[in-house]
Design a protein around this motif. Structure first.
Motif, PDB file in Angstrom:
ATOM      1  N   LYS A   6      -9.876  12.634 -23.625  1.00 59.91           N
ATOM      2  CA  LYS A   6      -9.809  13.752 -24.289  1.00 59.91           C
ATOM      3  C   LYS A   6      -8.213  14.447 -24.330  1.00 59.91           C
ATOM      4  N   GLY A   7      -7.550  13.459 -23.726  1.00 55.89           N
ATOM      5  CA  GLY A   7      -6.061  13.907 -23.528  1.00 55.89           C
ATOM      6  C   GLY A   7      -5.492  14.928 -22.399  1.00 55.89           C
ATOM      7  N   ARG A   8      -6.596  15.478 -21.618  1.00 57.22           N
ATOM      8  CA  ARG A   8      -6.452  16.536 -20.571  1.00 57.22           C
ATOM      9  C   ARG A   8      -5.637  15.965 -19.543  1.00 57.22           C
ATOM     10  N   LYS A   9      -4.809  16.864 -18.836  1.00 56.75           N
ATOM     11  CA  LYS A   9      -4.004  16.761 -17.756  1.00 56.75           C
ATOM     12  C   LYS A   9      -4.741  15.906 -16.821  1.00 56.75           C
ATOM     13  N   VAL A  10      -4.160  14.920 -16.095  1.00 58.72           N
ATOM     14  CA  VAL A  10      -4.813  14.160 -15.065  1.00 58.72           C
ATOM     15  C   VAL A  10      -3.999  14.190 -13.805  1.00 58.72           C
ATOM     16  N   VAL A  11      -4.459  13.769 -12.339  1.00 56.89           N
ATOM     17  CA  VAL A  11      -3.763  14.050 -11.292  1.00 56.89           C
ATOM     18  C   VAL A  11      -2.510  13.077 -11.239  1.00 56.89           C
ATOM     19  N   LEU A  31     -11.727  16.284  -6.838  1.00 60.59           N
ATOM     20  CA  LEU A  31     -11.910  17.559  -6.856  1.00 60.59           C
ATOM     21  C   LEU A  31     -12.434  17.944  -8.460  1.00 60.59           C
ATOM     22  N   ASP A  32     -13.324  18.880  -8.473  1.00 56.32           N
ATOM     23  CA  ASP A  32     -13.660  19.401  -9.772  1.00 56.32           C
ATOM     24  C   ASP A  32     -12.502  19.936 -10.446  1.00 56.32           C
ATOM     25  N   TYR A  33     -12.797  19.901 -11.814  1.00 59.32           N
ATOM     26  CA  TYR A  33     -11.735  20.426 -12.714  1.00 59.32           C
ATOM     27  C   TYR A  33     -11.293  21.804 -12.436  1.00 59.32           C
ATOM     28  N   ASP A  34     -12.087  22.525 -12.070  1.00 63.11           N
ATOM     29  CA  ASP A  34     -11.881  24.000 -11.696  1.00 63.11           C
ATOM     30  C   ASP A  34     -11.280  24.190 -10.219  1.00 63.11           C
ATOM     31  N   THR A  35     -11.464  23.137  -9.454  1.00 60.56           N
ATOM     32  CA  THR A  35     -11.161  23.248  -8.025  1.00 60.56           C
ATOM     33  C   THR A  35      -9.765  22.725  -7.804  1.00 60.56           C
ATOM     34  N   LEU A  79     -12.156  28.188  -6.031  1.00 58.43           N
ATOM     35  CA  LEU A  79     -12.531  27.064  -4.748  1.00 58.43           C
ATOM     36  C   LEU A  79     -11.039  26.246  -4.781  1.00 58.43           C
ATOM     37  N   LYS A  80     -10.759  26.130  -3.336  1.00 56.40           N
ATOM     38  CA  LYS A  80      -9.589  25.360  -2.901  1.00 56.40           C
ATOM     39  C   LYS A  80      -9.825  24.719  -1.896  1.00 56.40           C
ATOM     40  N   PRO A 127       0.919  -1.439   0.099  1.00 56.94           N
ATOM     41  CA  PRO A 127       0.059   0.035   0.130  1.00 56.94           C
ATOM     42  C   PRO A 127       0.779   1.191   0.022  1.00 56.94           C
ATOM     43  N   VAL A 128       0.414   2.298  -0.817  1.00 62.11           N
ATOM     44  CA  VAL A 128       1.247   3.725  -0.939  1.00 62.11           C
ATOM     45  C   VAL A 128       0.021   4.698  -0.700  1.00 62.11           C
ATOM     46  N   TYR A 129       0.427   5.781  -0.336  1.00 65.12           N
ATOM     47  CA  TYR A 129      -0.376   6.896   0.029  1.00 65.12           C
ATOM     48  C   TYR A 129       0.374   8.167  -0.173  1.00 65.12           C
ATOM     49  N   TYR A 130      -0.417   9.021  -0.881  1.00 65.81           N
ATOM     50  CA  TYR A 130       0.163  10.071  -1.440  1.00 65.81           C
ATOM     51  C   TYR A 130      -0.786  11.200  -1.316  1.00 65.81           C
ATOM     52  N   MET A 131      -0.257  12.525  -1.133  1.00 71.13           N
ATOM     53  CA  MET A 131      -0.924  13.794  -1.187  1.00 71.13           C
ATOM     54  C   MET A 131      -0.489  14.635  -2.467  1.00 71.13           C
ATOM     55  N   LEU A 132      -1.509  15.229  -2.984  1.00 71.85           N
ATOM     56  CA  LEU A 132      -1.078  15.994  -4.152  1.00 71.85           C
ATOM     57  C   LEU A 132      -1.925  17.605  -4.031  1.00 71.85           C
ATOM     58  N   TYR A 133      -1.406  18.396  -4.433  1.00 67.00           N
ATOM     59  CA  TYR A 133      -1.851  19.951  -4.022  1.00 67.00           C
ATOM     60  C   TYR A 133      -2.307  19.991  -5.902  1.00 67.00           C
ATOM     61  N   LYS A 134      -3.558  19.643  -6.030  1.00 66.59           N
ATOM     62  CA  LYS A 134      -4.097  19.506  -7.536  1.00 66.59           C
ATOM     63  C   LYS A 134      -4.298  20.888  -7.881  1.00 66.59           C
ATOM     64  N   PRO A 135      -3.651  21.323  -8.992  1.00 65.37           N
ATOM     65  CA  PRO A 135      -3.765  22.649  -9.664  1.00 65.37           C
ATOM     66  C   PRO A 135      -5.309  22.620 -10.157  1.00 65.37           C
ATOM     67  N   ARG A 136      -5.565  23.940 -10.606  1.00 60.95           N
ATOM     68  CA  ARG A 136      -6.930  23.933 -11.135  1.00 60.95           C
ATOM     69  C   ARG A 136      -6.749  23.356 -12.862  1.00 60.95           C
TER      70      ARG A 136
END
Length: 243
Positions: A83-88, A105-109, A208-209, A64-73
């Protein structure tokens, strides 16, 4: 829900046993078992908790592994996008394990998003009855008064959902720009929860963050940064969800 399930042939191929095409052949020939039952359907999906056997040999489970990401908008909370968009997962560098986001988290969050291959941990954190605090900071158009904001504690109806918050704290009011920045705490997060609530009240969210998830914060992180959770953090998050 999480994206925890993947196609059986893909999981077999990722384990290094054989190619995906040969894995498909093994499945249709009845040489693959999921939880000790023969599976012949190519569309079958499995989770990290399932036991898989190929030709009588049990596949080793990942640590098991566990990560935290600061997801950008502007990033999709998924492991792939048609659609080839950036994913987390694009922001986590080389990770050998099959990780997936815990919730979304939403695309814009922007803000904290956790990723793991531990389905039990993911389900524990996502279950609404456990009530882990998730703290968001929203910039909204317009300046609602406290009477209107207090409605959010009781809940507002949008479609079939009753959307509510645990608490709020007004951080800034800008009367010149007619905007407000408000911190909101949720336990349960439905799809576009805060945005939908504020739309009902007539104060749309422009930014929103998610700044806090249980004991985890964004301290010293920039959008796109990621890190592994410490064993202590994982243990504490489990305890929070079990209280």
């Amino acid at each position: 829900m999480t994206n925890s399930k993947e196609r059986l042939q893909k999981v077999i191929a990722q384990s290094g046993v054989t190619s995906r095409r040969k894995a498909e052949k093994l499945i249709t020939e009845g040489k693959v078992k999921v939880n000790k039952k023969i599976v012949t359907e190519l569309g079958t999906k499995v989770s990290p908790q399932d036991d898989l056997e190929v030709n009588g040999v049990l596949l080793e489970k990942e640590e098991p592994v566990y990560y935290m990401l600061y997801k950008p908008r502007g990033v999709i909370s998924s492991i792939h996008d048609d659609k080839g968009r950036k994913v987390v997962t694009d922001y986590l560098g080389e990770v050998d394990e099959r990780i997936y986001p815990i919730g979304r988290l939403d695309y814009d969050t922007s803000g904290i998003l956790l990723l793991t291959n531990d389905g039990d941990f993911a389900n524990l954190l996502m279950h609404p009855s456990y009530g882990i605090d998730k703290v968001y900071v929203a910039k909204i158009k317009g300046i609602p008064d406290k009477r209107e904001l207090n409605k959010l504690r009781k809940g507002v109806r949008e479609g079939d959902d009753l959307l509510k918050i645990v608490n709020y704290n007004i951080l800034e009011v800008n009367r010149q720009k007619n905007t407000m920045i408000v911190e909101m705490t949720l336990h349960e997060g439905k799809n576009r929860h805060i945005r939908r609530m504020m739309d009902v009240l007539g104060y749309p969210v422009s930014k929103l963050k998610r700044e806090k998830y249980g004991l985890l914060t964004l301290n010293h992180m920039q959008p796109g940064d990621s890190r592994a959770l410490t064993p202590h953090e994982v243990k504490k998050m489990r305890l929070l969800a079990s209280d």
